[in-house]
Design a protein around this motif. Structure first.
Motif, PDB file in Angstrom:
ATOM      1  N   LEU A  24       0.852  -1.190   0.000  1.00  0.00           N
ATOM      2  CA  LEU A  24       0.000   0.000   0.000  1.00  0.00           C
ATOM      3  C   LEU A  24       0.884   1.235   0.000  1.00  0.00           C
ATOM      4  CD1 LEU A  24      -3.070   0.699   0.135  1.00  0.00           C
ATOM      5  CD2 LEU A  24      -2.707   1.143   2.552  1.00  0.00           C
ATOM      6  N   TYR A  25       0.621   2.143  -0.936  1.00  0.00           N
ATOM      7  CA  TYR A  25       1.323   3.423  -1.014  1.00  0.00           C
ATOM      8  C   TYR A  25       0.317   4.518  -0.701  1.00  0.00           C
ATOM      9  CZ  TYR A  25       3.270   7.655  -2.990  1.00  0.00           C
ATOM     10  OH  TYR A  25       3.693   8.951  -3.157  1.00  0.00           O
ATOM     11  N   ILE A  26       0.659   5.389   0.247  1.00  0.00           N
ATOM     12  CA  ILE A  26      -0.235   6.465   0.654  1.00  0.00           C
ATOM     13  C   ILE A  26       0.479   7.803   0.434  1.00  0.00           C
ATOM     14  CG2 ILE A  26      -1.613   7.427   2.538  1.00  0.00           C
ATOM     15  CD1 ILE A  26      -1.398   4.596   3.859  1.00  0.00           C
ATOM     16  N   PRO A  27       0.046   8.580  -0.555  1.00  0.00           N
ATOM     17  CA  PRO A  27       0.669   9.895  -0.768  1.00  0.00           C
ATOM     18  C   PRO A  27       0.489  10.792   0.454  1.00  0.00           C
ATOM     19  CG  PRO A  27      -0.739   9.291  -2.630  1.00  0.00           C
ATOM     20  CD  PRO A  27      -1.001   8.302  -1.534  1.00  0.00           C
ATOM     21  N   LEU A  34      -6.684  22.290  -9.906  1.00  0.00           N
ATOM     22  CA  LEU A  34      -7.261  22.127 -11.241  1.00  0.00           C
ATOM     23  C   LEU A  34      -6.261  22.352 -12.371  1.00  0.00           C
ATOM     24  CD1 LEU A  34     -10.721  23.783 -10.558  1.00  0.00           C
ATOM     25  CD2 LEU A  34     -10.095  21.376 -10.372  1.00  0.00           C
ATOM     26  N   ASP A  35      -4.976  22.057 -12.143  1.00  0.00           N
ATOM     27  CA  ASP A  35      -3.978  22.164 -13.211  1.00  0.00           C
ATOM     28  C   ASP A  35      -3.796  20.826 -13.934  1.00  0.00           C
ATOM     29  OD1 ASP A  35      -2.596  20.600 -11.419  1.00  0.00           O
ATOM     30  OD2 ASP A  35      -0.836  21.904 -11.307  1.00  0.00           O
ATOM     31  N   SER A  36      -4.666  19.879 -13.665  1.00  0.00           N
ATOM     32  CA  SER A  36      -4.688  18.537 -14.257  1.00  0.00           C
ATOM     33  C   SER A  36      -3.548  17.643 -13.784  1.00  0.00           C
ATOM     34  CB  SER A  36      -4.746  18.588 -15.795  1.00  0.00           C
ATOM     35  OG  SER A  36      -3.497  18.960 -16.326  1.00  0.00           O
ATOM     36  N   ARG A  37      -2.854  18.027 -12.718  1.00  0.00           N
ATOM     37  CA  ARG A  37      -1.817  17.181 -12.130  1.00  0.00           C
ATOM     38  C   ARG A  37      -2.006  17.146 -10.625  1.00  0.00           C
ATOM     39  NH1 ARG A  37       2.252  20.538 -14.981  1.00  0.00           N
ATOM     40  NH2 ARG A  37       2.499  21.283 -12.865  1.00  0.00           N
ATOM     41  N   ASN A  38      -2.043  15.950 -10.070  1.00  0.00           N
ATOM     42  CA  ASN A  38      -2.069  15.781  -8.617  1.00  0.00           C
ATOM     43  C   ASN A  38      -3.277  16.464  -7.967  1.00  0.00           C
ATOM     44  OD1 ASN A  38      -0.861  14.626  -6.363  1.00  0.00           O
ATOM     45  ND2 ASN A  38       0.302  16.477  -5.894  1.00  0.00           N
ATOM     46  N   ASN A  39      -4.434  16.425  -8.633  1.00  0.00           N
ATOM     47  CA  ASN A  39      -5.620  17.134  -8.150  1.00  0.00           C
ATOM     48  C   ASN A  39      -6.433  16.368  -7.119  1.00  0.00           C
ATOM     49  OD1 ASN A  39      -5.380  19.548  -9.581  1.00  0.00           O
ATOM     50  ND2 ASN A  39      -6.127  18.557 -11.423  1.00  0.00           N
ATOM     51  N   THR A  40      -6.176  15.081  -6.970  1.00  0.00           N
ATOM     52  CA  THR A  40      -6.917  14.284  -5.986  1.00  0.00           C
ATOM     53  C   THR A  40      -5.945  13.450  -5.163  1.00  0.00           C
ATOM     54  OG1 THR A  40      -7.241  12.451  -7.533  1.00  0.00           O
ATOM     55  CG2 THR A  40      -8.977  14.135  -7.448  1.00  0.00           C
ATOM     56  N   TRP A  41      -6.460  12.926  -4.055  1.00  0.00           N
ATOM     57  CA  TRP A  41      -5.654  12.093  -3.155  1.00  0.00           C
ATOM     58  C   TRP A  41      -6.331  10.747  -2.971  1.00  0.00           C
ATOM     59  CZ3 TRP A  41      -6.931   9.709   1.426  1.00  0.00           C
ATOM     60  CH2 TRP A  41      -5.883   9.160   2.147  1.00  0.00           C
ATOM     61  N   LYS A  42      -5.545   9.693  -3.052  1.00  0.00           N
ATOM     62  CA  LYS A  42      -6.031   8.353  -2.745  1.00  0.00           C
ATOM     63  C   LYS A  42      -4.843   7.430  -2.548  1.00  0.00           C
ATOM     64  CE  LYS A  42      -6.535   6.208  -7.298  1.00  0.00           C
ATOM     65  NZ  LYS A  42      -7.455   5.457  -8.130  1.00  0.00           N
ATOM     66  N   PRO A  43      -5.021   6.391  -1.736  1.00  0.00           N
ATOM     67  CA  PRO A  43      -3.971   5.386  -1.602  1.00  0.00           C
ATOM     68  C   PRO A  43      -3.985   4.443  -2.808  1.00  0.00           C
ATOM     69  CG  PRO A  43      -5.774   4.932  -0.085  1.00  0.00           C
ATOM     70  CD  PRO A  43      -6.110   6.196  -0.800  1.00  0.00           C
ATOM     71  N   TYR A  44      -2.849   3.841  -3.086  1.00  0.00           N
ATOM     72  CA  TYR A  44      -2.700   2.872  -4.176  1.00  0.00           C
ATOM     73  C   TYR A  44      -2.169   1.583  -3.577  1.00  0.00           C
ATOM     74  CZ  TYR A  44      -2.891   7.068  -7.052  1.00  0.00           C
ATOM     75  OH  TYR A  44      -3.283   8.239  -7.635  1.00  0.00           O
ATOM     76  N   GLY A  45      -2.700   0.451  -4.028  1.00  0.00           N
ATOM     77  CA  GLY A  45      -2.214  -0.794  -3.467  1.00  0.00           C
ATOM     78  C   GLY A  45      -2.420  -1.990  -4.349  1.00  0.00           C
TER      79      GLY A  45
END
Length: 111
Positions: A24-27, A34-45
């Protein structure tokens, strides 16, 4: 069943259960500007069978939650953008081999 040159059985059968590796990776920061980069947060696993994600403001108020690995937080609460700052999270994850993990940490939101 096959036999070797001495007439002995030379094979074996056994069922093997293969489960994906758990990770599990958690930013720890995101920029919902709204610059179309890094606009949301979520963990990846990987190897995740169940997940519960909770995000809290500095007063401990629950401002976002999800039980879906594909959902992401857009930096809003009740449809309004939250201010820059640090937000706490609690994540409960169950792996495919039925082990439950708890993660506590913080997210920095920068607009």
């Amino acid at each position: 069943m096959p036999k070797n040159v001495y007439g002995c059985k030379d094979s074996i059968e056994k069922q093997v259960k293969v489960t994906p590796e758990f990770t599990l990776y958690i930013p720890n920061a995101f920029t919902p500007d709204l610059d179309s980069r890094n606009n949301t947060w979520k963990p990846y696993g990987m190897g995740v069978s169940k997940i519960n994600i909770y995000v809290f403001n500095r007063w401990g108020e629950l401002i976002w939650e999800s039980d879906n690995m594909e959902d992401s937080w857009d930096g809003t609460f009740q449809g309004e953008p939250v201010p820059n700052g640090v937000y706490a999270y609690r994540i409960l994850v169950e792996s495919y081999n039925e082990v439950v993990y708890e993660y506590l940490g913080s997210i920095t939101l920068i607009r």
